[in-house]
Design a protein around this motif. Structure first.
Motif, mmCIF file in Angstrom:
data_model
loop_
_atom_site.group_PDB
_atom_site.id
_atom_site.type_symbol
_atom_site.label_atom_id
_atom_site.label_comp_id
_atom_site.label_asym_id
_atom_site.label_seq_id
_atom_site.Cartn_x
_atom_site.Cartn_y
_atom_site.Cartn_z
ATOM 1 N N TYR A 75 0.827 -1.181 0.000
ATOM 2 C CA TYR A 75 0.000 0.000 0.000
ATOM 3 C C TYR A 75 0.868 1.239 0.000
ATOM 4 N N PRO A 76 0.438 2.306 -0.671
ATOM 5 C CA PRO A 76 1.244 3.524 -0.666
ATOM 6 C C PRO A 76 1.426 4.060 0.750
ATOM 7 N N HIS A 77 2.593 4.518 1.023
ATOM 8 C CA HIS A 77 2.990 5.054 2.331
ATOM 9 C C HIS A 77 3.087 3.965 3.395
ATOM 10 N N CYS A 78 2.985 2.723 3.003
ATOM 11 C CA CYS A 78 3.112 1.590 3.939
ATOM 12 C C CYS A 78 4.081 0.564 3.368
ATOM 13 N N GLU A 79 4.993 1.023 2.529
ATOM 14 C CA GLU A 79 5.861 0.099 1.802
ATOM 15 C C GLU A 79 6.692 -0.804 2.714
ATOM 16 N N GLU A 80 6.957 -0.376 3.920
ATOM 17 C CA GLU A 80 7.779 -1.195 4.810
ATOM 18 C C GLU A 80 6.952 -1.946 5.850
ATOM 19 N N ALA A 81 5.629 -1.942 5.692
ATOM 20 C CA ALA A 81 4.764 -2.608 6.667
ATOM 21 C C ALA A 81 4.995 -4.117 6.696
ATOM 22 N N TYR A 82 5.421 -4.684 5.586
ATOM 23 C CA TYR A 82 5.625 -6.135 5.514
ATOM 24 C C TYR A 82 7.096 -6.510 5.568
ATOM 25 N N GLY A 83 7.950 -5.516 5.791
ATOM 26 C CA GLY A 83 9.379 -5.766 5.883
ATOM 27 C C GLY A 83 10.148 -4.754 5.051
ATOM 28 N N LYS A 84 11.278 -4.363 5.551
ATOM 29 C CA LYS A 84 12.091 -3.355 4.890
ATOM 30 C C LYS A 84 12.623 -3.882 3.559
ATOM 31 N N GLY A 85 12.452 -3.092 2.513
ATOM 32 C CA GLY A 85 13.001 -3.414 1.211
ATOM 33 C C GLY A 85 12.249 -4.458 0.411
ATOM 34 N N ILE A 86 11.086 -4.887 0.878
ATOM 35 C CA ILE A 86 10.338 -5.917 0.151
ATOM 36 C C ILE A 86 9.613 -5.317 -1.050
ATOM 37 N N PHE A 87 8.939 -4.204 -0.867
ATOM 38 C CA PHE A 87 8.191 -3.564 -1.948
ATOM 39 C C PHE A 87 8.275 -2.073 -1.733
ATOM 40 N N GLY A 88 9.012 -1.376 -2.585
ATOM 41 C CA GLY A 88 9.204 0.057 -2.443
ATOM 42 C C GLY A 88 8.319 0.861 -3.373
ATOM 43 N N TYR A 89 8.344 2.162 -3.210
ATOM 44 C CA TYR A 89 7.500 3.042 -4.023
ATOM 45 C C TYR A 89 7.775 2.860 -5.518
ATOM 46 N N LYS A 90 9.024 2.675 -5.902
ATOM 47 C CA LYS A 90 9.355 2.494 -7.316
ATOM 48 C C LYS A 90 8.712 1.243 -7.902
ATOM 49 N N ASP A 91 8.396 0.290 -7.041
ATOM 50 C CA ASP A 91 7.761 -0.936 -7.517
ATOM 51 C C ASP A 91 6.353 -0.693 -8.041
ATOM 52 N N PHE A 92 5.688 0.367 -7.578
ATOM 53 C CA PHE A 92 4.369 0.689 -8.116
ATOM 54 C C PHE A 92 4.487 1.049 -9.599
ATOM 55 N N ALA A 93 5.526 1.779 -9.971
ATOM 56 C CA ALA A 93 5.748 2.118 -11.383
ATOM 57 C C ALA A 93 6.052 0.859 -12.192
ATOM 58 N N ARG A 94 6.823 -0.051 -11.616
ATOM 59 C CA ARG A 94 7.107 -1.321 -12.287
ATOM 60 C C ARG A 94 5.825 -2.133 -12.457
ATOM 61 N N LEU A 95 4.963 -2.107 -11.454
ATOM 62 C CA LEU A 95 3.689 -2.812 -11.539
ATOM 63 C C LEU A 95 2.821 -2.210 -12.640
ATOM 64 N N ALA A 96 2.764 -0.886 -12.716
ATOM 65 C CA ALA A 96 1.983 -0.231 -13.767
ATOM 66 C C ALA A 96 2.511 -0.615 -15.145
ATOM 67 N N ASP A 97 3.819 -0.663 -15.292
ATOM 68 C CA ASP A 97 4.408 -1.053 -16.569
ATOM 69 C C ASP A 97 4.038 -2.494 -16.918
ATOM 70 N N ALA A 98 4.134 -3.383 -15.944
ATOM 71 C CA ALA A 98 3.785 -4.786 -16.193
ATOM 72 C C ALA A 98 2.311 -4.925 -16.564
ATOM 73 N N LEU A 99 1.440 -4.191 -15.873
ATOM 74 C CA LEU A 99 0.014 -4.264 -16.172
ATOM 75 C C LEU A 99 -0.297 -3.722 -17.562
ATOM 76 N N SER A 100 0.473 -2.746 -18.018
ATOM 77 C CA SER A 100 0.224 -2.173 -19.347
ATOM 78 C C SER A 100 0.543 -3.161 -20.467
ATOM 79 N N GLN A 101 1.256 -4.219 -20.145
ATOM 80 C CA GLN A 101 1.673 -5.176 -21.165
ATOM 81 C C GLN A 101 0.877 -6.484 -21.164
ATOM 82 N N ILE A 102 -0.031 -6.648 -20.213
ATOM 83 C CA ILE A 102 -0.767 -7.906 -20.181
ATOM 84 C C ILE A 102 -1.829 -7.923 -21.272
ATOM 85 N N LYS A 103 -2.189 -9.119 -21.705
ATOM 86 C CA LYS A 103 -3.181 -9.275 -22.762
ATOM 87 C C LYS A 103 -4.597 -9.441 -22.212
ATOM 88 N N GLY A 104 -4.717 -9.822 -20.957
ATOM 89 C CA GLY A 104 -6.032 -10.028 -20.357
ATOM 90 C C GLY A 104 -6.509 -8.805 -19.594
#
Length: 85
Positions: free
Chosen positions: A1-30
């Motif tokens: 979740y935004p502003h809670c990136e370290e709630a599940y552990g430090k360095g697991i999912f950072g803010y930059k990963d949201f941009a990576r997720l958006a990029d990955a979603l833009s390429q899916i066929k479904g």
């Protein structure tokens, strides 16, 4: 979740990963539906998709529920029900 990136552990999912997720979603066929906290930052990261703001409640304690703004992000149109007070 935004502003809670370290709630599940430090360095697991950072803010930059949201941009990576958006990029990955833009390429899916479904179709996809992503639910995430409605913040200006998330609206900016996912602005290439359809953004559907909704209000919901999170049950954080047995005797308390908090109304929150959630954002459904899709790559297809959806019809959300309208609510009346």
């Amino acid at each position: 979740y935004p502003h809670c990136e370290e709630a599940y552990g430090k360095g697991i999912f950072g803010y930059k990963d949201f941009a990576r997720l958006a990029d990955a979603l833009s390429q899916i066929k479904g179709k996809f539906l992503l639910s995430i906290n409605d913040t200006p930052e998330m609206r900016a990261v996912f602005d290439q998709f359809r953004l559907h703001p909704v209000t919901t409640t999170y049950s954080t304690k047995q005797d308390r529920t908090d109304a929150v703004s959630e954002l459904f992000i899709t790559n297809y149109p959806i019809n959300l029900p309208t609510t009346t007070p």
